[in-house]
Every structure is written in C-alpha cells, then in structure tokens.
Scaffold this active site. Structure first.
Site, PDB file in Angstrom:
ATOM      1  N   CYS A   1       8.816   8.959  -0.611  1.00 35.94           N
ATOM      2  CA  CYS A   1       8.083   9.758  -1.571  1.00 35.94           C
ATOM      3  C   CYS A   1       9.091  10.400  -2.508  1.00 35.94           C
ATOM      4  CB  CYS A   1       7.284  10.807  -0.820  1.00 35.94           C
ATOM      5  SG  CYS A   1       6.009  11.518  -1.836  1.00 35.94           S
TER       6      CYS A   1
ATOM      7  N   HIS B   1       9.422   5.707  10.207  1.00 37.99           N
ATOM      8  CA  HIS B   1      10.042   5.984   8.906  1.00 37.99           C
ATOM      9  C   HIS B   1      11.542   6.183   9.116  1.00 37.99           C
ATOM     10  CE1 HIS B   1       6.463   6.713   6.231  1.00 37.99           C
ATOM     11  NE2 HIS B   1       5.906   6.521   7.411  1.00 37.99           N
TER      12      HIS B   1
ATOM     13  N   ASN C   1       9.411   3.794   4.887  1.00 38.51           N
ATOM     14  CA  ASN C   1       9.225   3.127   6.162  1.00 38.51           C
ATOM     15  C   ASN C   1      10.482   2.337   6.511  1.00 38.51           C
ATOM     16  OD1 ASN C   1       6.650   3.826   5.101  1.00 38.51           O
ATOM     17  ND2 ASN C   1       5.715   2.465   6.598  1.00 38.51           N
TER      18      ASN C   1
ATOM     19  N   ARG D   1       0.843  -1.199   0.000  1.00 41.16           N
ATOM     20  CA  ARG D   1       0.000   0.000   0.000  1.00 41.16           C
ATOM     21  C   ARG D   1       0.881   1.253   0.000  1.00 41.16           C
ATOM     22  NH1 ARG D   1      -0.659   4.494   2.934  1.00 41.16           N
ATOM     23  NH2 ARG D   1      -0.246   3.263   4.796  1.00 41.16           N
TER      24      ARG D   1
ATOM     25  N   HIS E   1       5.050   2.816  14.287  1.00 36.47           N
ATOM     26  CA  HIS E   1       5.068   3.004  12.838  1.00 36.47           C
ATOM     27  C   HIS E   1       6.190   4.003  12.571  1.00 36.47           C
ATOM     28  CE1 HIS E   1       3.116   3.484   8.799  1.00 36.47           C
ATOM     29  NE2 HIS E   1       3.785   4.624   8.873  1.00 36.47           N
TER      30      HIS E   1
END
Lengths: 317, 317
Positions: free
Chosen positions: A250, A219, A263, A16, A217
């Site tokens: 990105c 990065h 990530n 995703r 979570h």
C-alpha cells in the site's frame, strides 16, 4: 534435509490486491493481459478483481466487464473477492467467474469493528450465514481465513488460542452441517509472523484438524516473508496466496516511511520451491515475464527480485 | 520448534558494499554519520571502506581520511577491505582501522580469472602467502571466505566437493602453521543458494571441521535471502554478513531489468532473529534509523522492509 511437500500450490492475488491498492486506475486491457500472462504460467487460481463499492474502490468498478472479457485458459480458476451480499450477487452474475465459497474470521475486536462494523462474535455468525448460503446455492465451501492470525496493528498480539478457538468452532459448524472442513488459511495480514511462530501455529491447528489442508496468506511487510514460507513448508504446508512481483503493498496508506510491502512474491517463492526440488507446476520464465508486465503497468519499481536478476536456468546450461 | 542459536552476530558491510556499488560519490560526513549510526546500534563489526584502486573505484579514494576521522565506539570493530598488497599497506597505515586477517578462495576458474587474473589453484597459493603475512605481522588469521560457494554466473553450478576441498586444504595449511582454523564463510556471491542447499553445504563443512565457526555472506538476489538465513540458523549458524537497508546491490551493472538486489538486510534479519527470541545484541529502532539515513544519503528507495513498516514494539504495548 527437511521433509518438504512434493508439490506447492500458489494462488495468485496480484490482479486484485495489486491494482486495488494503487491510487490510479489502470486500463482494462492491461489488467486482462496481466491475468492472461499469469494464467499462461500455469497458475491454477488467479483472483482477478473485487466486487466492493465502486465509490470506495473505483479501481474495481469495472469488475463485471473484466470477467466478461476474460479468455479463460483450461486449468485455471478465475476468482473474485466480495465482502457483502450485494458484492456476492454482482460476482455471481458475472460471466466466466469461478465462485469459490469462502469465509473470513477475525480475532481482534478493533480490526473486526473497523472492517465489519461488528464484533468478532457477530462476524462469526455472519460467516455461518455465508456457509449456509453457499450450501443452499450448491457452492462448495472451500476456504476459511483467519485474518491477523499472528498479530494485529490495532489489537496487538494474538494468542494461539484465538486461532484454535476458530478452528474448534468451525469444526462444530461443519459437523452440524455434515460438510467437509475447508482449507484453513492463516493470514498474516499485517506482517507479524516469524518462522518459529508459523511452525507453532500450524502445529496447533494441525493437532485439531490433522486431515485439513492448511494455507497461508503472507505479507512480506518486514522482510521475513520468504523465511515464513520455508518454515511453513517444513510443516508440510503446500498452499500459499501470493502476488506477482510482490504486488499488494500500500504505497500511499499513511506509512510515514513509504509503503508497506505487499504479499509474498509469486515468482520469487516459486523459484525457491523449484530450486529445492519442490514442484510448483509453474513456468518460471513466463512468471517473470508476467512480473515485468505488472511493473510496466503499475509504472514504478515493484518488490519482486527474480524479475530483475532472472532465473538460473540459462547459467546451468 | 527448531534448535536455533541463542545469539546471532551480524557483521555490517553496508558502508563499504553500498557506496562502492553506487555510481555517485557521497560526502565523507554522510558516510561517517552512517557508520556512527550503525555502531550506535550495537553492531560489533562495521566494514567501513575499501582500499582498492582509486581509479577503479573513485568512491573509495578517501578511505584513509574516512578512518582518520572516525570516532570509534567501544565494542565495535571498524574494518576495511583490500584485495592486494598495496591496498593492505594503505589500510594498515590508517589510524583507527581494525585489521582483520582474512583470505578469499575461488571455486570456479572463470570468476577467479576475471577477479584475480589467475587460476583457482594460483589464488590458493596467494592466499597462503596472505596467511603467512598475517602470521609474520602478528595479525590473527580470522576469516576464510569461499566466494560463489553455491553457484557462479560465470562458471555455473558449484559442486559441494569444490567447497569441501577448500576446507580440507585449509585444515592442512593451518595444521602446518600450527594456527587455529578460522571462521569459515560460504559466500553466495551471485544469489544461487536456497535453504536446503544451505543446510547441505553447512552440514558438509561442519562434518570436516566440527569446531569451526561457520559464517554466511548472502545476497538477496532472488528473494530467498531471509529463508537462507533461517535455514542456516537451523544448522546452528550464528554469524552473518549483512548490509543496512539491503545496500550493496548493483543498480547499474549491466542488468537489463534493473539492479540486482544487495546483501541480506541487517535490520530485517535482526528483526527476524529477535522476533524468534534469538538475541542479536542490536537496538532495532536505532538500526531502522540508520537504514533511513542510508536511504537519504543514497537518494533512492532501498530494499529494506522494516525501515518502512517499523518494528512491532510500539504495537505490543
């Protein structure tokens, strides 16, 4: 030596996060092959696609078809992401999808406004409505995320109290509803965390909800992702979102000096765990194959390291 | 929270490790500009070039000219690498070079044979000759390295006792000569280390030489470099070799799936330290500029992360 958890669980977000962030669209067959390669490695949860506006994110327009064509492996949950009711209804209508009840909290006004068009407080109320929706539908409420829990490019530093306020509020909301407090995730959405701050914030959350499972979570925006994972493990954290090959950066989003890193990398972090004797339940060689597949699909070098150097297994014989 | 050192020192290896590993040769002016940009960031030691056979490593054929043209900044040592007497003599003959007395120990036979054409034991005797040479020349004996101290692609796993044997042997050698035990470096030459093993081996060394300064030379071959640095800092280690932009990987050296990752990245690790309140004495913005310069010179994307995402300074205002 440190007291580390005996077992760590990685929730895969590459299919995703990865493809959503890329400019191009990628054949459904390729994405399905990657999802299957990931599940084959033993991952217990793979986030496969999102249900957002096809106009905003054309890469994910075919999410229902993707789920329809999944061949599910036992032991793996195949999840999706939605941000509003219409997305949720599209997700729920899918064959094969594993719906996990989750909510997302904000701690800075500018980021909440930009992503949600509402204030931090208004967003909390909306998340309450989600919790009630899950209860009404019999969907277990499993995960609560705090985004930019370590700092925010738009809102600046985030005090620890902003995070603990969410915990306290959610404790009350769960008590009112007589439901279990969910797994509580701190998301370092923009790469502000460092190992000591990881320990500090996990400690503060755990003090309030000692029984709750805490997830991270993370990065690897500034090269500190692996150290943050290790610091969290030292605090007993055993639940991490991650992306195969470090997908999720990105590459085009307005960074003057190239893309922000994605990530934390599933196979690199799983390797670190296994090397320290911490069980991941994952087949590292299979994960490395999945990472190489991801790189072939994306068509440019990705951030993962283990996929280039290989594991140490062969050299230990 | 952890007991971390108050200050950490990074010794920069990018100009030597980086360019030596690349296939091309790079203009002297560019390499001098990079060295100066690095020194301007406050680095106290920059390894500028090596004195090895110009036939084997044509990239470093102009090392004497490079040193001759250095404009030295006060507070920075400009060092070089040599592997044999003829290299040492070429280095010593240079203007501007800071000669640091160092020796290198091996712990696996196949790697010693491949790099030195001699056994581990023979190499020890050769290093003894180097120590005596330094003493005779009045050069302080400052650094002892153990390469593949965590494991070796050629020789397999390396027991802790292989490292502690070197320590004991060197303690005796220094006592015999009535010289100080040097800074003792564990080099993870091939990316075998993990955070717990870092702690274990540093603990074992420290037990034998509690007063000695311990350094680490780490590669981020498998994505665990940052966690290894943090683990070492938790053991009080305050001395790391590193490379700007993560230079030093070997993009062409027989890795089927692309280059092995390079040294730990100076600016990413310095960022981690500073974020945790550990002083590095470095100007991070200047280091980031140096990393971007390194990438422009090399002409392909390098591994550093902070050079893309930037520090957090601007977002804290």
């Amino acid at each position: 030596m440190s007291m580390l958890p005996r077992r760590v669980e990685f929730h895969e977000e590459g299919p995703r996060e990865g493809f959503q962030m890329e400019k191009g669209t990628y054949p459904l067959d390729d994405r399905l092959a990657l999802i299957d390669a990931l599940a084959a490695s033993g991952l217990r949860q793979v986030q496969c696609a999102s249900f957002v506006s096809p106009r905003a994110v054309p890469q994910m327009a075919d999410s229902p078809e993707l789920f329809a064509r999944l061949r599910k492996r036992p032991g793996t949950r195949y999840t999706g992401l939605w941000l509003n009711e219409s997305g949720f209804e599209r997700a729920r209508a899918c064959d094969n999808i594993d719906i996990d009840g989750k909510v997302v909290f904000y701690v800075t006004e500018p980021f909440s406004q930009r992503n949600n068009n509402c204030s931090v407080a208004e967003n909390r109320e909306r998340q309450l409505a989600w919790i009630d929706r899950y209860i009404a539908l019999g969907i277990p409420f499993e995960q609560a995320y705090v985004v930019t829990a370590f700092g925010c490019n738009l809102g600046g530093p985030v005090p620890v109290s902003a995070v603990t306020d969410v915990v306290r509020w959610l404790v009350d909301a769960c008590a009112d509803r007589r439901i279990r407090f969910p797994a509580f995730y701190l998301a370092d959405t923009m790469g502000w965390a460092n190992p000591e701050e990881i320990k500090r914030r996990i400690g503060a959350v755990r003090e309030l909800v000692p029984q709750a499972r805490i997830g991270l979570h993370l990065h690897d925006t500034r090269g500190v992702g692996g150290a943050n994972v290790y610091a969290a493990m030292q605090m007993g954290v055993d639940l991490f979102d991650s992306s195969v090959a470090g997908l999720g950066g990105c590459p085009f989003a307005g960074h003057k000096h190239g893309g922000a890193a994605g990530n934390i990398c599933t196979e690199d972090m799983a390797f670190m765990c296994e090397e320290m004797g911490v069980d991941t339940g994952l087949d590292l060689e299979q994960l490395v194959e999945a990472a190489r597949l991801a790189e072939r699909i994306i068509g440019r070098p990705l951030n993962g390291r283990l996929m280039r150097s290989g594991t140490l297994a062969a050299m230990r014989c």
